[in-house]
Design a protein around this motif. Structure first.
Motif, PDB file in Angstrom:
ATOM      1  N   SER A 196       0.841  -1.189   0.000  1.00  0.00           N
ATOM      2  CA  SER A 196       0.000   0.000   0.000  1.00  0.00           C
ATOM      3  C   SER A 196       0.881   1.245   0.000  1.00  0.00           C
ATOM      4  O   SER A 196       1.472   1.591   1.032  1.00  0.00           O
ATOM      5  CB  SER A 196      -0.905   0.009   1.248  1.00  0.00           C
ATOM      6  N   PRO A 197       1.016   1.920  -1.148  1.00  0.00           N
ATOM      7  CA  PRO A 197       1.877   3.106  -1.205  1.00  0.00           C
ATOM      8  C   PRO A 197       1.324   4.256  -0.377  1.00  0.00           C
ATOM      9  O   PRO A 197       0.110   4.414  -0.250  1.00  0.00           O
ATOM     10  CB  PRO A 197       1.883   3.457  -2.700  1.00  0.00           C
ATOM     11  N   GLU A 198       2.182   5.067   0.182  1.00  0.00           N
ATOM     12  CA  GLU A 198       1.753   6.232   0.950  1.00  0.00           C
ATOM     13  C   GLU A 198       1.275   7.331   0.008  1.00  0.00           C
ATOM     14  O   GLU A 198       1.780   7.461  -1.113  1.00  0.00           O
ATOM     15  CB  GLU A 198       2.916   6.767   1.799  1.00  0.00           C
ATOM     16  N   ARG A 199       0.305   8.084   0.454  1.00  0.00           N
ATOM     17  CA  ARG A 199      -0.155   9.229  -0.336  1.00  0.00           C
ATOM     18  C   ARG A 199       0.997  10.222  -0.516  1.00  0.00           C
ATOM     19  O   ARG A 199       1.658  10.588   0.448  1.00  0.00           O
ATOM     20  CB  ARG A 199      -1.328   9.921   0.357  1.00  0.00           C
ATOM     21  N   GLY A 200       1.238  10.637  -1.734  1.00  0.00           N
ATOM     22  CA  GLY A 200       2.322  11.566  -2.022  1.00  0.00           C
ATOM     23  C   GLY A 200       3.592  10.878  -2.494  1.00  0.00           C
ATOM     24  O   GLY A 200       4.546  11.542  -2.895  1.00  0.00           O
ATOM     25  N   ALA A 201       3.593   9.524  -2.453  1.00  0.00           N
ATOM     26  CA  ALA A 201       4.771   8.794  -2.948  1.00  0.00           C
ATOM     27  C   ALA A 201       4.931   9.049  -4.443  1.00  0.00           C
ATOM     28  O   ALA A 201       3.951   9.228  -5.166  1.00  0.00           O
ATOM     29  CB  ALA A 201       4.609   7.303  -2.680  1.00  0.00           C
ATOM     30  N   SER A 202       6.159   9.061  -4.936  1.00  0.00           N
ATOM     31  CA  SER A 202       6.384   9.307  -6.359  1.00  0.00           C
ATOM     32  C   SER A 202       6.067   8.055  -7.171  1.00  0.00           C
ATOM     33  O   SER A 202       6.192   6.928  -6.682  1.00  0.00           O
ATOM     34  CB  SER A 202       7.829   9.739  -6.602  1.00  0.00           C
ATOM     35  N   TRP A 203       5.658   8.265  -8.426  1.00  0.00           N
ATOM     36  CA  TRP A 203       5.343   7.133  -9.277  1.00  0.00           C
ATOM     37  C   TRP A 203       6.591   6.292  -9.553  1.00  0.00           C
ATOM     38  O   TRP A 203       6.512   5.084  -9.740  1.00  0.00           O
ATOM     39  CB  TRP A 203       4.714   7.618 -10.580  1.00  0.00           C
ATOM     40  N   PHE A 204       7.765   6.932  -9.511  1.00  0.00           N
ATOM     41  CA  PHE A 204       9.016   6.190  -9.728  1.00  0.00           C
ATOM     42  C   PHE A 204       9.226   5.176  -8.598  1.00  0.00           C
ATOM     43  O   PHE A 204       9.552   4.008  -8.831  1.00  0.00           O
ATOM     44  CB  PHE A 204      10.194   7.167  -9.786  1.00  0.00           C
ATOM     45  N   ASP A 205       9.020   5.616  -7.345  1.00  0.00           N
ATOM     46  CA  ASP A 205       9.152   4.710  -6.207  1.00  0.00           C
ATOM     47  C   ASP A 205       8.104   3.614  -6.257  1.00  0.00           C
ATOM     48  O   ASP A 205       8.351   2.469  -5.860  1.00  0.00           O
ATOM     49  CB  ASP A 205       9.018   5.490  -4.892  1.00  0.00           C
ATOM     50  N   LEU A 206       6.907   3.979  -6.755  1.00  0.00           N
ATOM     51  CA  LEU A 206       5.826   3.011  -6.876  1.00  0.00           C
ATOM     52  C   LEU A 206       6.216   1.877  -7.820  1.00  0.00           C
ATOM     53  O   LEU A 206       6.022   0.691  -7.525  1.00  0.00           O
ATOM     54  CB  LEU A 206       4.569   3.717  -7.384  1.00  0.00           C
ATOM     55  N   ILE A 207       6.783   2.255  -8.934  1.00  0.00           N
ATOM     56  CA  ILE A 207       7.190   1.249  -9.933  1.00  0.00           C
ATOM     57  C   ILE A 207       8.371   0.434  -9.429  1.00  0.00           C
ATOM     58  O   ILE A 207       8.450  -0.774  -9.646  1.00  0.00           O
ATOM     59  CB  ILE A 207       7.520   1.952 -11.266  1.00  0.00           C
ATOM     60  N   GLU A 208       9.303   1.097  -8.747  1.00  0.00           N
ATOM     61  CA  GLU A 208      10.465   0.390  -8.208  1.00  0.00           C
ATOM     62  C   GLU A 208      10.052  -0.723  -7.252  1.00  0.00           C
ATOM     63  O   GLU A 208      10.667  -1.791  -7.206  1.00  0.00           O
ATOM     64  CB  GLU A 208      11.378   1.377  -7.472  1.00  0.00           C
ATOM     65  N   ALA A 209       8.979  -0.469  -6.486  1.00  0.00           N
ATOM     66  CA  ALA A 209       8.541  -1.441  -5.491  1.00  0.00           C
ATOM     67  C   ALA A 209       7.555  -2.457  -6.052  1.00  0.00           C
ATOM     68  O   ALA A 209       7.205  -3.425  -5.369  1.00  0.00           O
ATOM     69  CB  ALA A 209       7.904  -0.708  -4.311  1.00  0.00           C
TER      70      ALA A 209
END
Length: 242
Positions: A196-209
């Motif tokens: 569950s990504p945190e609100r405000g997380a970058s899309w780059f970090d989202l894809i990395e994870a």
């Protein structure tokens, strides 16, 4: 509400400053009509639905000219809304338009003194003109602030409704703003992301994870969305724990 209390306080202070027995304030509406917004002292007798129009009566003349006026005969005072025949206790009045550089006249204040009390003078009128400019600024700022609060409340309510709809969809939805920050990620999307990504997380970090099988397609879709360019639709079948 907050605006009503603010206007009531301003009007009370204004009446005290000019030693007026009664005071009223009318504010301009979108229709161009000026409606009663607050009253104090003996001005409380005035009807709640009292109104004034530019160019009509003494108050209307003050609005049209943008200049304060002295009224020596209370029966001529248009702000008394037809009740002047029973107001023999009033001596003199001042009508002060609330002028702003951006919006022109946004309102008008009526200050009245009882009979037997020193009537308003030209000196009082000069002070009222200066006072009116400060009062207009305060009222205008309060109205703008109130409008901003309403807009913010509505935007927040719309955002909450959107979040509720997205959360209940049977498909995964990830919402990214123009800065590349995640603003919404519903349970279905969290299932294939496996976190569950945190609100405000970058899309780059989202894809990395993200799991390897979805990272590539997500990067293509998100990069295209952020660039404003259309992307080719891709369908993946994934198994999740949910």
């Amino acid at each position: 509400g907050g605006m009503d209390a603010y206007l009531q306080l301003l009007l009370k202070r204004c009446a005290e400053w000019f030693d007026a027995s009664s005071a009223t304030i009318f504010l301009r509406q979108e229709s161009g009509e000026f409606l009663l917004a607050a009253k104090t002292g003996r001005g409380r007798r005035i009807a709640r639905d009292a109104s004034v129009r530019s160019g009509e009566g003494i108050a209307g003349a003050s609005i049209e000219r943008g200049e304060p006026l002295l009224v020596s005969d209370p029966e001529e005072n248009a702000l008394l809304a037809g009740k002047v025949s029973t107001r023999r206790d009033l001596g003199s009045s001042m009508i002060v338009p609330l002028m702003t550089p951006e919006s022109g006249c946004i309102g008008v204040v009526n200050l009245a003194r009882r009979t037997g009390v020193r009537p308003f003078t030209a000196r009082d009128l000069r002070h009222a003109k200066s006072f009116g400019r400060h009062l207009a600024l305060g009222v205008n700022n309060a109205r703008l602030f109130g409008s901003m609060n309403i807009a913010t409340t509505r935007a927040k309510a719309m955002h909450e409704k959107l979040g509720a709809v997205i959360a209940c969809l049977g498909v995964g939805v990830i919402v990214v703003n123009r800065f590349g920050e995640v603003t919404e990620c519903n349970p279905e999307a969290q299932g294939f992301l496996r976190h569950s990504p945190e609100r405000g997380a970058s899309w780059f970090d989202l894809i990395e994870a993200a799991p390897q099988e979805v990272a590539g397609p997500m990067e293509t879709v998100l990069a295209g969305a952020l660039s404003g360019l259309p992307t080719r639709r891709r369908v993946l079948e994934l198994e999740t724990d949910q």
